[in-house]
Scaffold this motif. Structure first.
Motif, PDB file in Angstrom:
ATOM      1  N   GLN A 157     -52.725 -41.861  87.669  1.00  0.00           N
ATOM      2  CA  GLN A 157     -51.310 -41.755  88.012  1.00  0.00           C
ATOM      3  C   GLN A 157     -51.065 -42.193  89.448  1.00  0.00           C
ATOM      4  OE1 GLN A 157     -50.456 -37.673  87.098  1.00  0.00           O
ATOM      5  NE2 GLN A 157     -49.731 -38.160  85.037  1.00  0.00           N
ATOM      6  N   ALA A 200     -51.371 -46.021  89.539  1.00  0.00           N
ATOM      7  CA  ALA A 200     -50.201 -46.658  88.926  1.00  0.00           C
ATOM      8  C   ALA A 200     -48.995 -46.571  89.860  1.00  0.00           C
ATOM      9  CB  ALA A 200     -49.887 -46.005  87.586  1.00  0.00           C
ATOM     10  N   GLY A 201     -48.765 -45.422  90.444  1.00  0.00           N
ATOM     11  CA  GLY A 201     -47.654 -45.279  91.385  1.00  0.00           C
ATOM     12  C   GLY A 201     -47.838 -46.133  92.620  1.00  0.00           C
ATOM     13  N   SER A 253     -49.583 -48.973  92.850  1.00  0.00           N
ATOM     14  CA  SER A 253     -49.424 -50.396  92.536  1.00  0.00           C
ATOM     15  C   SER A 253     -47.955 -50.753  92.302  1.00  0.00           C
ATOM     16  CB  SER A 253     -50.284 -50.786  91.338  1.00  0.00           C
ATOM     17  OG  SER A 253     -49.899 -50.072  90.196  1.00  0.00           O
ATOM     18  N   ILE A 254     -47.169 -49.864  91.706  1.00  0.00           N
ATOM     19  CA  ILE A 254     -45.736 -50.121  91.531  1.00  0.00           C
ATOM     20  C   ILE A 254     -45.045 -50.167  92.888  1.00  0.00           C
ATOM     21  CG2 ILE A 254     -43.580 -49.123  90.675  1.00  0.00           C
ATOM     22  CD1 ILE A 254     -45.229 -48.123  88.258  1.00  0.00           C
ATOM     23  N   PHE A 255     -45.384 -49.243  93.773  1.00  0.00           N
ATOM     24  CA  PHE A 255     -44.819 -49.234  95.118  1.00  0.00           C
ATOM     25  C   PHE A 255     -45.184 -50.509  95.870  1.00  0.00           C
ATOM     26  CE2 PHE A 255     -45.483 -48.270  99.643  1.00  0.00           C
ATOM     27  CZ  PHE A 255     -44.172 -47.983  99.992  1.00  0.00           C
ATOM     28  N   LEU A 265     -45.961 -53.381  94.620  1.00  0.00           N
ATOM     29  CA  LEU A 265     -45.276 -54.516  94.000  1.00  0.00           C
ATOM     30  C   LEU A 265     -43.878 -54.674  94.572  1.00  0.00           C
ATOM     31  CD1 LEU A 265     -45.279 -56.741  91.849  1.00  0.00           C
ATOM     32  CD2 LEU A 265     -44.411 -55.057  90.240  1.00  0.00           C
ATOM     33  N   TYR A 266     -43.147 -53.582  94.708  1.00  0.00           N
ATOM     34  CA  TYR A 266     -41.801 -53.648  95.272  1.00  0.00           C
ATOM     35  C   TYR A 266     -41.831 -54.029  96.748  1.00  0.00           C
ATOM     36  CZ  TYR A 266     -39.702 -51.753  91.081  1.00  0.00           C
ATOM     37  OH  TYR A 266     -39.285 -51.574  89.802  1.00  0.00           O
ATOM     38  N   GLN A 295     -42.571 -57.768  97.288  1.00  0.00           N
ATOM     39  CA  GLN A 295     -41.515 -58.700  96.914  1.00  0.00           C
ATOM     40  C   GLN A 295     -40.401 -58.786  97.954  1.00  0.00           C
ATOM     41  OE1 GLN A 295     -41.795 -60.723  94.286  1.00  0.00           O
ATOM     42  NE2 GLN A 295     -43.763 -59.765  93.899  1.00  0.00           N
ATOM     43  N   LEU A 314     -51.831 -58.050  92.938  1.00  0.00           N
ATOM     44  CA  LEU A 314     -50.424 -58.365  92.789  1.00  0.00           C
ATOM     45  C   LEU A 314     -50.142 -59.796  93.233  1.00  0.00           C
ATOM     46  CD1 LEU A 314     -48.860 -55.088  94.202  1.00  0.00           C
ATOM     47  CD2 LEU A 314     -49.307 -55.669  91.828  1.00  0.00           C
TER      48      LEU A 314
END
Length: 44
Positions: free
Chosen positions: A8, A11-12, A14-16, A18-19, A22, A40
């Motif tokens: 968890q 996953a959190g 890698s999502i952070f 990613l944003y 960008q 990424l």
């Protein structure tokens, strides 16, 4: 149980990342290294 917490967190994280990756800002070398390690890619 500890494995799920680790997954968890990853996953959190890698999502952070990613944003953050960008965003149209100049990225530091440390951020670039972390993003390359996680795998990424910047979307053009």
């Amino acid at each position: 149980m500890m494995l799920w917490k680790t997954l968890q967190f990853y996953a959190g994280f890698s999502i952070f990342m990613l944003y953050v990756y960008q965003l149209p800002i100049e990225s530091s070398s440390m951020l670039q290294w972390i993003v390359d390690f996680v795998g990424l890619f910047k979307i053009c």
